[in-house]
Write a protein that holds these residues in place. Sequence first.
Motif, PDB file in Angstrom:
ATOM      1  N   PHE A  31       0.807  -1.216   0.000  1.00  0.00           N
ATOM      2  CA  PHE A  31       0.000   0.000   0.000  1.00  0.00           C
ATOM      3  C   PHE A  31       0.844   1.272   0.000  1.00  0.00           C
ATOM      4  O   PHE A  31       0.388   2.327   0.425  1.00  0.00           O
ATOM      5  N   VAL A  37      -4.531  -0.206   6.806  1.00  0.00           N
ATOM      6  CA  VAL A  37      -5.427  -1.133   6.114  1.00  0.00           C
ATOM      7  C   VAL A  37      -5.646  -2.390   6.954  1.00  0.00           C
ATOM      8  O   VAL A  37      -6.779  -2.883   7.071  1.00  0.00           O
ATOM      9  N   PHE A  75      -8.945   1.487  -1.461  1.00  0.00           N
ATOM     10  CA  PHE A  75      -7.763   0.627  -1.303  1.00  0.00           C
ATOM     11  C   PHE A  75      -7.748  -0.522  -2.298  1.00  0.00           C
ATOM     12  O   PHE A  75      -6.707  -1.117  -2.551  1.00  0.00           O
TER      13      PHE A  75
END
Length: 264
Positions: A197, A206, A262
Amino acid sequence: MKQRVITGTLAGAFYLALLWIGSIPFALLAAAIAVISYLELAEMNKLSAYSPEVLTGALAVAVIVCGEWISPTIFHFIWPKLIVFLALLFVSFNVVTKNRFSFARSAYLFLAVFYISIPFQLLVRIRFDSLALALFVQIIIWTTDSGAYFVGRKLGKNKLAPYISPNKTREGSIGAVIAALLVAALFQLIIGSHLLFGSWLMLFAVALLISLFGQLGDLVESAIKRFYDVKDSGTILPGHGGMLDRFDSLIFVLPLLYVLGFIG
């Protein structure tokens, strides 16, 4: 416990094997799990899995999950039309069945179709995009479940949501989050220098979201089961219950990650 361990080991190995293979085999597995979960949700509301109304919804679930790999371009074009058509079809069953199939049940099945199908469509999508990402989400969810169970059994004293799920504790929930963050770090170290990420901070953010909202998804399913007075969503997995019992966290987490950007 022995039956639970055996079932979990065999089912988990089969699932991970197809997740690793990806492509059509995994898409078909995801569609099968989604359809079974949808049928379990329908049967909680005393709706027969063999009724035309429920089977219509099951077909819609399969189409939505598989649409991503059949033809993404065509599917994205017909997606809004599918929603409208399905809503009209469900309420039409009220007339055809002379209100035996009520408007409330139409609304229930309509919501069930999308509550179940969208997360599994996203699962297929992220697997097509990245095996590492699909594994990360699934492993963090499993770690959260295990952490909550073992820490709760060992240290749990304060109930988390006693009127919904009496066995869950706040200590177990905290332990689940800590376990998820530790496993997230270990996972990133194993896969190497490519950060999933973009940064370690985002990775932990996350993982935290997955753990917290995975637990919320579990509680949501517990609330549904308590409302309909059932212990497990099904019996297909001896010692574990139904498919919905095993994938309730993932069903809640993936749409959230999609909304927050995401996963694409």
